[in-house]
Write a protein that holds these residues in place. Structure first.
Motif, PDB file in Angstrom:
ATOM      1  N   HIS A  43       0.439  20.566  -3.150  1.00  0.00           N
ATOM      2  CA  HIS A  43       0.111  19.597  -2.108  1.00  0.00           C
ATOM      3  C   HIS A  43       1.135  18.469  -2.038  1.00  0.00           C
ATOM      4  CE1 HIS A  43      -3.758  21.545  -2.033  1.00  0.00           C
ATOM      5  NE2 HIS A  43      -3.952  21.241  -3.292  1.00  0.00           N
ATOM      6  N   PRO A  44       1.309  17.913  -0.841  1.00  0.00           N
ATOM      7  CA  PRO A  44       2.058  16.660  -0.741  1.00  0.00           C
ATOM      8  C   PRO A  44       1.207  15.501  -1.232  1.00  0.00           C
ATOM      9  CG  PRO A  44       1.148  17.250   1.389  1.00  0.00           C
ATOM     10  CD  PRO A  44       0.816  18.391   0.458  1.00  0.00           C
ATOM     11  N   ASP A  45       1.793  14.329  -1.311  1.00  0.00           N
ATOM     12  CA  ASP A  45       1.027  13.151  -1.712  1.00  0.00           C
ATOM     13  C   ASP A  45      -0.038  12.847  -0.657  1.00  0.00           C
ATOM     14  OD1 ASP A  45       2.658  12.986  -3.891  1.00  0.00           O
ATOM     15  OD2 ASP A  45       3.795  11.242  -3.193  1.00  0.00           O
ATOM     16  N   PRO A  46      -1.161  12.251  -1.067  1.00  0.00           N
ATOM     17  CA  PRO A  46      -2.208  11.904  -0.093  1.00  0.00           C
ATOM     18  C   PRO A  46      -1.722  10.843   0.885  1.00  0.00           C
ATOM     19  CG  PRO A  46      -2.674  10.909  -2.235  1.00  0.00           C
ATOM     20  CD  PRO A  46      -1.520  11.846  -2.439  1.00  0.00           C
ATOM     21  N   HIS A  47      -2.268  10.891   2.089  1.00  0.00           N
ATOM     22  CA  HIS A  47      -1.928   9.869   3.077  1.00  0.00           C
ATOM     23  C   HIS A  47      -3.145   9.623   3.959  1.00  0.00           C
ATOM     24  CE1 HIS A  47      -1.122  13.643   5.189  1.00  0.00           C
ATOM     25  NE2 HIS A  47      -1.198  13.001   6.329  1.00  0.00           N
ATOM     26  N   GLY A  48      -3.015   8.678   4.858  1.00  0.00           N
ATOM     27  CA  GLY A  48      -4.138   8.329   5.714  1.00  0.00           C
ATOM     28  C   GLY A  48      -3.753   7.229   6.678  1.00  0.00           C
ATOM     29  N   PRO A  49      -4.677   6.855   7.548  1.00  0.00           N
ATOM     30  CA  PRO A  49      -4.375   5.851   8.571  1.00  0.00           C
ATOM     31  C   PRO A  49      -4.480   4.425   8.027  1.00  0.00           C
ATOM     32  CG  PRO A  49      -6.634   6.539   8.800  1.00  0.00           C
ATOM     33  CD  PRO A  49      -6.069   7.357   7.676  1.00  0.00           C
ATOM     34  N   ALA A  50      -3.892   3.509   8.716  1.00  0.00           N
ATOM     35  CA  ALA A  50      -4.028   2.087   8.390  1.00  0.00           C
ATOM     36  C   ALA A  50      -5.028   1.437   9.339  1.00  0.00           C
ATOM     37  CB  ALA A  50      -2.672   1.394   8.486  1.00  0.00           C
ATOM     38  N   ARG A  51      -5.492   0.266   8.925  1.00  0.00           N
ATOM     39  CA  ARG A  51      -6.308  -0.613   9.748  1.00  0.00           C
ATOM     40  C   ARG A  51      -7.678  -0.038  10.168  1.00  0.00           C
ATOM     41  NH1 ARG A  51      -2.863  -4.710  11.400  1.00  0.00           N
ATOM     42  NH2 ARG A  51      -4.421  -5.460  12.881  1.00  0.00           N
ATOM     43  N   PRO A  52      -8.381   0.657   9.279  1.00  0.00           N
ATOM     44  CA  PRO A  52      -9.762   1.001   9.628  1.00  0.00           C
ATOM     45  C   PRO A  52     -10.625  -0.257   9.579  1.00  0.00           C
ATOM     46  CG  PRO A  52      -9.365   1.572   7.354  1.00  0.00           C
ATOM     47  CD  PRO A  52      -8.046   1.113   7.911  1.00  0.00           C
ATOM     48  N   ASP A  53     -11.754  -0.233  10.246  1.00  0.00           N
ATOM     49  CA  ASP A  53     -12.673  -1.363  10.154  1.00  0.00           C
ATOM     50  C   ASP A  53     -13.404  -1.361   8.808  1.00  0.00           C
ATOM     51  OD1 ASP A  53     -12.347  -2.413  12.892  1.00  0.00           O
ATOM     52  OD2 ASP A  53     -13.205  -0.480  13.462  1.00  0.00           O
ATOM     53  N   TRP A  54     -13.711  -0.159   8.323  1.00  0.00           N
ATOM     54  CA  TRP A  54     -14.450  -0.010   7.068  1.00  0.00           C
ATOM     55  C   TRP A  54     -13.813   1.106   6.251  1.00  0.00           C
ATOM     56  CZ3 TRP A  54     -18.260  -3.518   6.155  1.00  0.00           C
ATOM     57  CH2 TRP A  54     -18.724  -4.242   7.263  1.00  0.00           C
ATOM     58  N   LEU A  79      -5.383   2.023  -6.150  1.00  0.00           N
ATOM     59  CA  LEU A  79      -5.082   0.715  -5.575  1.00  0.00           C
ATOM     60  C   LEU A  79      -3.999   0.835  -4.507  1.00  0.00           C
ATOM     61  CD1 LEU A  79      -5.084  -1.777  -8.604  1.00  0.00           C
ATOM     62  CD2 LEU A  79      -6.790  -1.559  -6.792  1.00  0.00           C
ATOM     63  N   ARG A  80      -2.943   1.590  -4.821  1.00  0.00           N
ATOM     64  CA  ARG A  80      -1.845   1.728  -3.866  1.00  0.00           C
ATOM     65  C   ARG A  80      -2.331   2.399  -2.588  1.00  0.00           C
ATOM     66  NH1 ARG A  80       0.930  -0.861  -1.709  1.00  0.00           N
ATOM     67  NH2 ARG A  80       1.390  -1.743  -3.766  1.00  0.00           N
ATOM     68  N   TRP A  81      -3.125   3.477  -2.715  1.00  0.00           N
ATOM     69  CA  TRP A  81      -3.642   4.161  -1.532  1.00  0.00           C
ATOM     70  C   TRP A  81      -4.500   3.213  -0.699  1.00  0.00           C
ATOM     71  CZ3 TRP A  81      -8.298   5.306   0.733  1.00  0.00           C
ATOM     72  CH2 TRP A  81      -8.308   6.313   1.712  1.00  0.00           C
ATOM     73  N   THR A  82      -5.344   2.425  -1.365  1.00  0.00           N
ATOM     74  CA  THR A  82      -6.224   1.489  -0.657  1.00  0.00           C
ATOM     75  C   THR A  82      -5.426   0.388   0.023  1.00  0.00           C
ATOM     76  OG1 THR A  82      -7.990   1.938  -2.263  1.00  0.00           O
ATOM     77  CG2 THR A  82      -8.225  -0.027  -0.911  1.00  0.00           C
ATOM     78  N   LEU A  83      -4.477  -0.181  -0.692  1.00  0.00           N
ATOM     79  CA  LEU A  83      -3.679  -1.263  -0.124  1.00  0.00           C
ATOM     80  C   LEU A  83      -2.843  -0.779   1.062  1.00  0.00           C
ATOM     81  CD1 LEU A  83      -2.529  -3.038  -3.422  1.00  0.00           C
ATOM     82  CD2 LEU A  83      -4.329  -3.760  -1.834  1.00  0.00           C
ATOM     83  N   ASP A  84      -2.453   0.488   1.028  1.00  0.00           N
ATOM     84  CA  ASP A  84      -1.691   1.046   2.148  1.00  0.00           C
ATOM     85  C   ASP A  84      -2.542   1.188   3.409  1.00  0.00           C
ATOM     86  OD1 ASP A  84       0.633   1.193   0.711  1.00  0.00           O
ATOM     87  OD2 ASP A  84       0.480   3.337   0.267  1.00  0.00           O
ATOM     88  N   ARG A  85      -3.840   1.100   3.279  1.00  0.00           N
ATOM     89  CA  ARG A  85      -4.739   1.206   4.432  1.00  0.00           C
ATOM     90  C   ARG A  85      -4.970  -0.153   5.102  1.00  0.00           C
ATOM     91  NH1 ARG A  85      -3.703   5.308   2.346  1.00  0.00           N
ATOM     92  NH2 ARG A  85      -2.209   5.142   4.039  1.00  0.00           N
ATOM     93  N   LEU A  86      -4.602  -1.241   4.436  1.00  0.00           N
ATOM     94  CA  LEU A  86      -4.886  -2.587   4.929  1.00  0.00           C
ATOM     95  C   LEU A  86      -4.133  -2.878   6.229  1.00  0.00           C
ATOM     96  CD1 LEU A  86      -4.823  -4.651   1.606  1.00  0.00           C
ATOM     97  CD2 LEU A  86      -6.771  -3.593   2.768  1.00  0.00           C
ATOM     98  N   PRO A  87      -4.666  -3.836   7.024  1.00  0.00           N
ATOM     99  CA  PRO A  87      -5.885  -4.607   6.744  1.00  0.00           C
ATOM    100  C   PRO A  87      -7.151  -3.842   7.118  1.00  0.00           C
ATOM    101  CG  PRO A  87      -4.923  -5.337   8.809  1.00  0.00           C
ATOM    102  CD  PRO A  87      -3.975  -4.313   8.242  1.00  0.00           C
ATOM    103  N   VAL A  88      -8.235  -4.115   6.373  1.00  0.00           N
ATOM    104  CA  VAL A  88      -9.552  -3.568   6.665  1.00  0.00           C
ATOM    105  C   VAL A  88     -10.404  -4.733   7.145  1.00  0.00           C
ATOM    106  CG1 VAL A  88     -11.587  -2.445   5.706  1.00  0.00           C
ATOM    107  CG2 VAL A  88      -9.311  -1.730   4.954  1.00  0.00           C
ATOM    108  N   SER A  89     -10.767  -4.713   8.412  1.00  0.00           N
ATOM    109  CA  SER A  89     -11.405  -5.888   9.001  1.00  0.00           C
ATOM    110  C   SER A  89     -12.847  -6.094   8.551  1.00  0.00           C
ATOM    111  CB  SER A  89     -11.359  -5.784  10.537  1.00  0.00           C
ATOM    112  OG  SER A  89     -12.036  -4.617  10.972  1.00  0.00           O
ATOM    113  N   GLY A  90     -13.577  -4.993   8.307  1.00  0.00           N
ATOM    114  CA  GLY A  90     -14.993  -5.124   7.961  1.00  0.00           C
ATOM    115  C   GLY A  90     -15.227  -5.288   6.473  1.00  0.00           C
ATOM    116  N   GLY A  91     -14.910  -4.266   5.705  1.00  0.00           N
ATOM    117  CA  GLY A  91     -15.123  -4.329   4.268  1.00  0.00           C
ATOM    118  C   GLY A  91     -14.835  -2.999   3.600  1.00  0.00           C
TER     119      GLY A  91
END
Length: 524
Positions: free
Chosen positions: A198-209, A412-424
């Protein structure tokens, strides 16, 4: 209507992932997994679902591991009639994994009921049957990653590669809210990166939650390359062969087994290990390996040939062939499920080898609290398997280099890469200390602690424009003991008593000791 999330699993523990989402247009589920661990935790699988199973119209599934998918057949058995939307890899794996899980439920209940009849106890029903699981398969709708799909009117979803196992995904969900669309990102299980397939995990930025896992949220593992991981495996196996063998590897049938076969293939080819016999003693793992064969062209990042057809690799499907492995000695490797030693053929191999000083048990995956695998990892001297007492003389070794989960730093790195998270942010899928440590790391990284929530099992949260707010649930929350429970205490007490009785100097002393125990218990 303000959307809500109810956490009906993976809240206060690692297993049983299940999230119920309510929104203006209806109700849906993300995951419906089986609880694993102590008998108190497993007992949750037999209880009624804490929600009306006829309400959700669809189930979105992050991946095929049983702690995320294992209660889906029960869901249908109790009245759910919706679709299952997941990736193509996950859909292929479920074709074998769910019927296998149903077969295990039936087999375990059959053995239990035989003992119950002997003891005069009432018989029990399986959680679901193999036939129940087969009926589910027609409801699966495979989709591609990285594209929006319409789930129901006003609701759409997008699947992102989570790098955990074949087909695993983080799920981005967009649904109607009071002030426009609300986006929720469910991490699923996040891989550690540098995986063979597999490649490294990825995902979108700026979800509300954000709903993020924390299996290893409190632990950092040393950085290790694939070559270094293979070197560690080779060293462990050479040491095990020097002790006389055989080597038992309790391994999860999905991904962990295929990674081991991949690395063993390279170690054999490089001459690091002699080409000893490797027995893959798991019908499910064999079928899953065939799924990997079909998907290998798209997931094999190294471009190497498929490692699943070596002459010294023996696929053991039927029961009689599995029993013959009890006579295996010397330099041989037996890979069998389950990975936590709680069920399956590995328990038979453990019963036949734990008492041998020459044998080695190599644990290569997460061991949930109170499982047989965790007890062995913690160094117990005696265990009970199939009602029989077994002394532990074998070497018990642990390799943490095969974990399919990101550690503290990677999470932590994966989570921080998703920021900002407006809701929580909701921290789930971890033991309590892991979740708290994960929250602490996010606060240290600059995230407002008031926006980071540690939901309890069966808690319901309203996703308001001002942040997450816990609301009163419609049913009483379930209580569960994640760590060792009275079943573990009972087994440990019986083992200790047995050892104490045997240690007395003569029969008269043994009889006197047992009389004291009976008197203390009021048994006369």
């Amino acid at each position: 209507m303000t959307p809500t999330i109810s956490f009906h699993g993976a809240a206060g523990g690692v297993t049983g992932s299940c999230f119920l989402v309510r929104h203006a247009g209806g109700v849906l589920l993300v995951d419906c997994g089986m609880f694993q661990g102590s008998k108190s935790v497993q007992e949750l699988n037999y209880r009624d679902f804490p929600f009306d199973v006829t309400e959700p119209s669809v189930l979105l599934l992050t991946h095929a591991h049983i702690d995320h998918s294992g209660l889906i057949p029960k869901l249908y058995r109790h009245g759910f009639g919706g679709r299952i939307i997941t990736t193509r890899g996950t859909a292929d794996l479920l074709t074998f994994m769910l019927p296998d899980s149903g077969f295990i439920q039936e087999s375990e209940v059959r053995h239990l009921n035989r003992r119950n009849r002997q003891r005069g106890a009432r018989e029990v029903e399986p959680i679901y049957t193999q036939a129940d699981a087969q009926r589910v398969l027609s409801r699966i709708r495979p989709v591609d990653r990285d594209v929006w799909i319409d789930v129901e009117p006003g609701v759409r979803a997008r699947f992102w590669d989570a790098g955990h196992i074949l087909g695993s995904a983080s799920i981005e969900l967009e649904l109607p809210g009071e002030n426009g669309p609300v986006r929720i990102l469910f991490s699923g299980d996040i891989g550690p990166g540098d995986k063979p397939f597999h490649p490294d995990p990825h995902g979108p930025a700026r979800p509300d939650w954000l709903v993020v896992e924390s299996t290893y949220g409190g632990r950092d593992r040393p950085l290790i390359t694939a070559d270094e991981r293979r070197a560690v495996l080779g060293a462990e196996l050479k040491a095990a062969f020097a002790r006389g063998g055989p080597v038992l590897i309790p391994a999860f049938a999905v991904e962990r087994t295929q990674e081991l076969l991949f690395d063993l293939d390279l170690l054999f080819d490089q001459g690091v290990l002699p080409p000893v016999n490797v027995f893959l003693d798991s019908p499910l793992a064999i079928h899953v390996t065939q799924v990997f064969d079909r998907h290998l062209p798209e997931i094999n990042q190294a471009g190497t040939p498929a490692p699943f057809t070596r002459r010294n690799l023996h696929l053991t499907e039927d029961v009689e062939a599995s029993k013959r492995l009890n006579r295996v000695n010397g330099d041989a490797i037996i890979i069998a499920a389950s990975g936590m030693c709680e069920a399956g053929r590995i328990r038979h191999h453990l019963k036949n080898n734990l008492w041998r000083q020459s044998a080695t048990v190599l644990l290569v995956g997460y061991q949930a609290p109170a499982t047989l695998g965790r007890l062995l990892q913690e160094g117990v001297k005696r265990v009970r398997i199939h009602g029989e007492e077994v002394e532990v003389r074998a070497q018990i070794r642990t390799l943490d280099t095969y974990s399919g989960h990101a550690d503290h730093a990677h999470l932590l790195r994966w989570t921080l890469d998703r920021l900002p998270v407006s809701g929580g942010i909701f921290v789930v899928h971890g033991e309590e200390q892991e979740r708290q440590t994960m929250k602490g790391g996010l606060v240290e990284a600059g995230i407002d602690g008031g926006k980071i929530h540690i939901p309890a099992l069966d808690s319901q949260w309203s996703l308001t424009s001002l942040g997450g707010r816990e609301v009163a649930a419609s049913t009483a929350p379930r209580a569960v003991t994640v760590a060792k429970d009275w079943h573990n205490d009972y087994a440990a007490t019986m083992l200790a008593l047995s050892e104490k009785v045997r240690g007395e100097k003569d029969d008269a002393s043994r009889a006197a000791l047992l009389a004291k125990v009976r008197a203390a218990l009021g048994l006369g």
